[in-house]
Design a protein around this motif. Structure first.
Motif, PDB file in Angstrom:
ATOM      1  N   ASP A   1       0.828  -1.201   0.000  1.00 26.34           N
ATOM      2  CA  ASP A   1       0.000   0.000   0.000  1.00 26.34           C
ATOM      3  C   ASP A   1       0.867   1.257   0.000  1.00 26.34           C
ATOM      4  N   GLY A   2       0.586   2.170  -0.932  1.00 26.16           N
ATOM      5  CA  GLY A   2       1.308   3.437  -0.989  1.00 26.16           C
ATOM      6  C   GLY A   2       2.678   3.365  -1.625  1.00 26.16           C
ATOM      7  N   ALA A   3       2.975   2.330  -2.384  1.00 27.31           N
ATOM      8  CA  ALA A   3       4.298   2.173  -2.992  1.00 27.31           C
ATOM      9  C   ALA A   3       4.549   3.236  -4.061  1.00 27.31           C
ATOM     10  N   ARG A   4       5.823   3.594  -4.219  1.00 31.41           N
ATOM     11  CA  ARG A   4       6.201   4.603  -5.199  1.00 31.41           C
ATOM     12  C   ARG A   4       7.430   4.142  -5.996  1.00 31.41           C
ATOM     13  N   VAL A   5       7.461   4.554  -7.254  1.00 36.57           N
ATOM     14  CA  VAL A   5       8.645   4.405  -8.101  1.00 36.57           C
ATOM     15  C   VAL A   5       9.154   5.808  -8.403  1.00 36.57           C
ATOM     16  N   VAL A   6      10.404   6.070  -8.076  1.00 37.22           N
ATOM     17  CA  VAL A   6      11.010   7.378  -8.345  1.00 37.22           C
ATOM     18  C   VAL A   6      12.193   7.166  -9.289  1.00 37.22           C
ATOM     19  N   THR A   7      12.155   7.822 -10.422  1.00 37.41           N
ATOM     20  CA  THR A   7      13.192   7.664 -11.438  1.00 37.41           C
ATOM     21  C   THR A   7      13.954   8.971 -11.611  1.00 37.41           C
ATOM     22  N   THR A   8      15.272   8.892 -11.537  1.00 37.44           N
ATOM     23  CA  THR A   8      16.110  10.081 -11.632  1.00 37.44           C
ATOM     24  C   THR A   8      16.373  10.453 -13.087  1.00 37.44           C
ATOM     25  N   SER A   9      16.012  11.676 -13.433  1.00 41.71           N
ATOM     26  CA  SER A   9      16.307  12.213 -14.752  1.00 41.71           C
ATOM     27  C   SER A   9      17.349  13.327 -14.586  1.00 41.71           C
ATOM     28  N   SER A  10      17.344  14.290 -15.486  1.00 41.93           N
ATOM     29  CA  SER A  10      18.344  15.358 -15.458  1.00 41.93           C
ATOM     30  C   SER A  10      17.856  16.514 -16.310  1.00 41.93           C
ATOM     31  N   GLY A  11      18.375  17.708 -16.031  1.00 41.38           N
ATOM     32  CA  GLY A  11      18.084  18.839 -16.892  1.00 41.38           C
ATOM     33  C   GLY A  11      18.563  18.613 -18.315  1.00 41.38           C
ATOM     34  N   PHE A  12      19.527  17.701 -18.500  1.00 48.47           N
ATOM     35  CA  PHE A  12      20.010  17.385 -19.843  1.00 48.47           C
ATOM     36  C   PHE A  12      18.939  16.699 -20.689  1.00 48.47           C
ATOM     37  N   ALA A  13      17.855  16.259 -20.067  1.00 49.13           N
ATOM     38  CA  ALA A  13      16.782  15.608 -20.822  1.00 49.13           C
ATOM     39  C   ALA A  13      16.240  16.511 -21.919  1.00 49.13           C
TER      40      ALA A  13
ATOM     41  N   GLU B   1      16.625  25.721 -12.320  1.00 45.70           N
ATOM     42  CA  GLU B   1      16.503  24.424 -11.648  1.00 45.70           C
ATOM     43  C   GLU B   1      17.863  23.784 -11.377  1.00 45.70           C
ATOM     44  N   GLN B   2      18.878  24.607 -11.149  1.00 47.63           N
ATOM     45  CA  GLN B   2      20.229  24.087 -10.955  1.00 47.63           C
ATOM     46  C   GLN B   2      20.548  23.776  -9.500  1.00 47.63           C
ATOM     47  N   ARG B   3      19.904  24.494  -8.572  1.00 49.06           N
ATOM     48  CA  ARG B   3      20.160  24.272  -7.163  1.00 49.06           C
ATOM     49  C   ARG B   3      18.963  24.760  -6.365  1.00 49.06           C
ATOM     50  N   GLY B   4      18.891  24.305  -5.114  1.00 50.45           N
ATOM     51  CA  GLY B   4      17.799  24.765  -4.276  1.00 50.45           C
ATOM     52  C   GLY B   4      16.988  23.630  -3.697  1.00 50.45           C
ATOM     53  N   TYR B   5      15.791  23.976  -3.236  1.00 49.99           N
ATOM     54  CA  TYR B   5      14.912  23.033  -2.552  1.00 49.99           C
ATOM     55  C   TYR B   5      13.862  22.480  -3.520  1.00 49.99           C
ATOM     56  N   PRO B   6      13.259  21.329  -3.190  1.00 44.86           N
ATOM     57  CA  PRO B   6      12.359  20.665  -4.136  1.00 44.86           C
ATOM     58  C   PRO B   6      11.126  21.484  -4.496  1.00 44.86           C
ATOM     59  N   THR B   7      10.804  21.458  -5.776  1.00 44.87           N
ATOM     60  CA  THR B   7       9.581  22.038  -6.283  1.00 44.87           C
ATOM     61  C   THR B   7       9.206  21.275  -7.549  1.00 44.87           C
ATOM     62  N   ARG B   8       8.053  21.548  -8.105  1.00 49.82           N
ATOM     63  CA  ARG B   8       7.657  20.888  -9.342  1.00 49.82           C
ATOM     64  C   ARG B   8       8.478  21.434 -10.501  1.00 49.82           C
ATOM     65  N   ALA B   9       9.058  20.555 -11.270  1.00 48.15           N
ATOM     66  CA  ALA B   9       9.886  20.936 -12.409  1.00 48.15           C
ATOM     67  C   ALA B   9       9.075  20.869 -13.696  1.00 48.15           C
ATOM     68  N   ARG B  10       9.560  21.553 -14.705  1.00 43.38           N
ATOM     69  CA  ARG B  10       8.881  21.560 -16.000  1.00 43.38           C
ATOM     70  C   ARG B  10       9.239  20.293 -16.773  1.00 43.38           C
ATOM     71  N   ILE B  11       8.225  19.629 -17.306  1.00 42.05           N
ATOM     72  CA  ILE B  11       8.440  18.420 -18.106  1.00 42.05           C
ATOM     73  C   ILE B  11       8.474  18.808 -19.583  1.00 42.05           C
ATOM     74  N   PRO B  12       9.583  18.559 -20.287  1.00 41.22           N
ATOM     75  CA  PRO B  12       9.631  18.874 -21.720  1.00 41.22           C
ATOM     76  C   PRO B  12       8.537  18.124 -22.477  1.00 41.22           C
ATOM     77  N   GLU B  13       7.989  18.765 -23.498  1.00 40.98           N
ATOM     78  CA  GLU B  13       6.889  18.163 -24.252  1.00 40.98           C
ATOM     79  C   GLU B  13       7.287  16.816 -24.853  1.00 40.98           C
ATOM     80  N   LYS B  14       8.548  16.660 -25.245  1.00 42.17           N
ATOM     81  CA  LYS B  14       8.959  15.404 -25.874  1.00 42.17           C
ATOM     82  C   LYS B  14       9.012  14.253 -24.874  1.00 42.17           C
ATOM     83  N   ALA B  15       8.939  14.563 -23.572  1.00 42.06           N
ATOM     84  CA  ALA B  15       8.833  13.505 -22.560  1.00 42.06           C
ATOM     85  C   ALA B  15       7.387  13.233 -22.195  1.00 42.06           C
ATOM     86  N   SER B  16       6.541  14.252 -22.266  1.00 37.33           N
ATOM     87  CA  SER B  16       5.142  14.093 -21.849  1.00 37.33           C
ATOM     88  C   SER B  16       4.225  13.650 -22.986  1.00 37.33           C
ATOM     89  N   ASP B  17       4.727  13.706 -24.221  1.00 39.49           N
ATOM     90  CA  ASP B  17       3.926  13.294 -25.380  1.00 39.49           C
ATOM     91  C   ASP B  17       3.557  11.817 -25.254  1.00 39.49           C
TER      92      ASP B  17
END
Length: 312
Positions: free
Chosen positions: A143-155, A277-293
């Motif tokens: 119950d409540g399991a999560r998958v977290v995948t590390t990406s990068s700004g280079f995406a 988005e190079q440094r700082g505390y967690p917030t929602r990041a922008r997802i490039p359209e080519k990843a969200s398509d």
């Protein structure tokens, strides 16, 4: 997110939960493992080098004497190693609360793995794709399991392969890495869609650390044949890490937020809140359209399934 900056002090009690962290012996992975263990989780450190994993686990125990830590061998560039790792976890654990797909390689010279895949795409994406698929049943029963995948700004500079994951020696190491990080993000988004559509209780999120000072940046230098060029590369990275990067413990916060924060939601991408988005505390990041398509991601998912010989 509200105005209060989220940090590791806000991680909830995790006693009784089981977390698998790939690449946990150094850098971001070690700091993720440290914080999860500090807050009571049983952390499975999945690492290529077992000796380094044991040393890393002992370093955590020096700070957290009652830490529950175990190690399992995992070479993400080898599909056989991924399958062996998943089998062992399934045999040893009745539950899996967190799967942190963190390990990776960066800017290496072109190389194909023994399975025939580009080293960046195999280590960063395909190995994690297979591991997630093989462990999904354990995640589903928790119950409540999560998958977290590390990406990068280079995406944002990457392109998703359409025909195969073999790579090309004419592709620069920069673009090979960027392609694999876009693959990580597209995978996380598509997994989120499929989990939601299937009514699963598991959620999928992606995170990126911004520019964090880790050993990852030195991988390319270690592969260089010229000692002089390797030395120059290492010096440049040391200066860059010292001047521009944030500490790895700060870079790890994005993944820790995605893994543990009650406000984190399926399909979100978490990154630092600072400039670009190079440094700082967690917030929602922008997802490039080519990843969200959705169409592109579904096609890439099918290619990944064929390549790893897995369906889920």
């Amino acid at each position: 997110m509200n105005e209060v900056r989220w940090d590791a002090n806000q991680i909830p009690e995790l006693r009784g939960k089981v977390a698998l962290v790939t690449g946990a012996n150094s850098g971001l992975g070690w700091h993720i493992a440290l914080q999860l263990a500090t807050h009571g989780a049983h952390v499975i450190m999945a690492c290529r080098d077992n000796t380094k994993a044991i040393q890393a686990a002992n370093a955590i125990r020096s700070s957290v004497p009652d830490a529950r830590i175990s190690q399992v061998p995992l070479d993400l560039s080898s599909l056989a190693s991924v399958r062996a790792c998943a089998k062992r976890v399934i045999n040893d654990q009745s539950r899996l609360d967190l799967l942190i797909n963190n390990a990776g390689v960066m800017f290496l010279p072109y190389e194909r793995t023994d399975d025939g895949f580009d080293i960046h795409m195999a280590s960063n994406h395909l190995g994690h794709f297979l591991l997630t698929g093989l462990l999904l049943e354990r995640l589903e029963r928790t119950d409540g399991a999560r998958v977290v995948t590390t990406s990068s700004g280079f995406a944002r500079f990457g392109r998703l392969p359409t025909d195969n994951l073999h790579g090309n020696e004419r592709t620069s190491s920069f673009h090979a890495y960027s392609n694999s990080k876009l693959a990580n993000l597209a995978f996380s988004c598509e997994l989120a869609r499929r989990l939601e559509k299937g009514g699963s209780r598991v959620i999928s999120l992606a995170a990126h650390p911004g520019y964090a000072a880790t050993n990852l940046q030195f991988g390319a230098a270690n592969k260089m044949r010229s000692p002089i060029k390797a030395g120059v590369r290492r010096l440049a990275m040391r200066v860059s890490n010292a001047v521009l990067a944030q500490h790895a413990r700060m870079g790890a916060l994005s993944a820790l937020y995605a893994a543990t924060a009650s406000r984190a939601a399926n399909g979100e991408y978490i990154g630092p809140d600072g400039w670009m988005e190079q440094r700082g505390y967690p917030t929602r990041a922008r997802i490039p359209e080519k990843a969200s398509d959705g169409r592109r991601a579904a096609e890439f998912w099918a290619l990944s399934e064929r390549s790893a010989d897995v369906r889920y």
